[in-house]
Enzyme design. Structure first.
Site, PDB file in Angstrom:
ATOM      1  N   LYS A 182       0.852  -1.213   0.000  1.00 60.88           N
ATOM      2  CA  LYS A 182       0.000   0.000   0.000  1.00 60.88           C
ATOM      3  C   LYS A 182       0.867   1.235   0.000  1.00 60.88           C
ATOM      4  CE  LYS A 182       0.874   1.203   4.514  1.00 60.88           C
ATOM      5  NZ  LYS A 182       1.670   2.362   4.910  1.00 60.88           N
ATOM      6  N   LEU A 194       5.445   0.373   3.253  1.00 59.34           N
ATOM      7  CA  LEU A 194       4.598  -0.182   2.187  1.00 59.34           C
ATOM      8  C   LEU A 194       3.628  -1.242   2.711  1.00 59.34           C
ATOM      9  CD1 LEU A 194       7.403  -0.463  -0.523  1.00 59.34           C
ATOM     10  CD2 LEU A 194       5.375   1.004  -0.682  1.00 59.34           C
ATOM     11  N   GLY A 195       3.704  -1.546   3.993  1.00 58.65           N
ATOM     12  CA  GLY A 195       2.712  -2.437   4.624  1.00 58.65           C
ATOM     13  C   GLY A 195       2.887  -3.916   4.308  1.00 58.65           C
ATOM     14  N   GLY A 196       4.041  -4.317   3.819  1.00 59.10           N
ATOM     15  CA  GLY A 196       4.228  -5.715   3.404  1.00 59.10           C
ATOM     16  C   GLY A 196       3.949  -6.711   4.524  1.00 59.10           C
ATOM     17  N   ASP A 200      -2.023  -1.559  10.576  1.00 53.64           N
ATOM     18  CA  ASP A 200      -2.400  -1.618   9.155  1.00 53.64           C
ATOM     19  C   ASP A 200      -3.032  -2.950   8.758  1.00 53.64           C
ATOM     20  OD1 ASP A 200      -1.352   0.884   8.802  1.00 53.64           O
ATOM     21  OD2 ASP A 200       0.540   0.205   7.927  1.00 53.64           O
TER      22      ASP A 200
END
Ligand code: C5P
Length: 318
Positions: free
Chosen positions: A29, A127-129, A164
């Site tokens: 994201k 990036l929310g990985g 997140d």
């Protein structure tokens, strides 16, 4: 916990496969908007943020394993992929394993799982990985272990794992409030063409929030209701040129004071004329919004030559 890791299998596919094997491609994201509204009193911060899933995926494959002689089934975990940089834990600190442990504990079941994670999304990037992987693990286990938890119950558990994680339980852009758990899904808009740079140094989310608290309160903070409403509107209409006026990330100054890469990236993106650009989440990745895919490819090539980090061209999910 009974966690098995077979080192000889770390860089290849786990086998054999049963018919119960399932895979989820877990997206990254970006945050088009992030305003830190205050502290929540539990060490966290209250946010208003607009998150957009992008076409950059980890892949999580899950196969349920039965309990063994009155002992809970094992967790077998293997990881591979270009997103592994030494910062992704391979043991029970990994969010995927924590998600499975927590779900098993809360449900009171004793099934295990064989899990393979192909990691492409860089860690420490905003990036929310890791969060996306955890959400995928919850969804796969809910199905694979036949738990049939409703979405709301899974979302409550997801929020315990990370701010997140609830966002990634469903698809599409969303405005997230609170710590990130109060989610308002947005209608699909035109996909955005993006260039993302992950600088060599990563940032820790906790460090960036800590630094945020040390900095003086910013004057002229964005009026988030107006900015968010305008951004939602522009996103729906694909009005890329107008979006820069409303985009902002309240964590960028804190991240920039911890890593000189952020200022260098901001200067390069500004010079190259991106339609809009900023840090994603707590960083350290930095993204630019382009007017079309050709421009994204061209600007990515130029950025590549500047040696500011790994450069990716992608689009948001439609
Ligand atoms: O929720 P997550 O594990 O991603 O958060 C990592 C750290 O970032 C937290 O321990 C907290 O210090 C900080 N954080 C925060 N407020 C948020 C989200 C994260 O202070 N809304």
């Amino acid at each position: 916990m009974n966690l098995r890791r077979n080192d000889s299998q770390r860089n290849r596919t786990l086998a054999p496969r049963s018919s119960q094997v399932a895979t989820i491609h877990a997206p990254a994201k970006i945050n088009l908007f992030l305003d830190v509204l205050g502290r929540t009193g539990d060490g966290y911060h209250e946010l208003a943020t607009l998150m957009l899933p992008i076409r950059w995926f980890d892949s999580l494959t899950f196969e349920p394993l039965p309990a063994e002689n009155d002992r809970p089934g094992p967790f077998e975990f293997a990881m591979c992929g270009v997103g592994l940089d030494g910062n992704v834990p391979e043991d029970s600190r990994n969010l995927v394993i924590r998600a499975l442990q927590l779900l098993r504990e809360r449900n009171g079941c004793d099934a295990g799982a064989r899990v393979e994670l192909v990691k492409r999304i860089p860690s420490g990037a905003g990036l929310g990985g890791g969060s996306s992987d955890a959400a995928a693990a919850l969804q796969l286990a809910n199905r694979g272990w036949n738990l049939n938890w409703p979405a709301e119950r899974l979302a409550t558990l997801a929020a315990e794992l990370g701010s997140d994680v609830p966002f990634f339980l469903a698809s599409g852009a969303a405005i997230c409030r609170g710590r990130g758990e109060r989610i308002e899904r947005l209608p699909p808009g035109r996909p955005l063409d993006l260039v993302i740079v992950k600088p060599p140094a990563s940032l820790s989310t906790a460090d960036v929030y800590r630094r945020f608290d040390e900095l003086p309160v910013e004057e002229g903070r964005p009026r988030n209701q107006v900015a968010l409403a305008s951004l939602v509107n522009d996103l729906r209409q694909g009005a890329v040129r107008r979006m820069a006026a409303w985009m902002s990330n309240g964590l960028q100054a804190a991240a920039a004071s911890l890593s000189s890469w952020i200022g260098r990236l901001a200067a390069a993106f500004a010079e190259l004329g991106f339609a809009a650009h900023q840090l994603t989440g707590s960083g350290a990745a930095y993204f630019g919004v382009c007017r079309h895919a050709g421009e994204a490819r061209r600007l990515a090539m130029t950025l590549h030559s500047r040696q500011l980090g790994r450069v990716f061209v992608t689009r948001s999910c439609g």
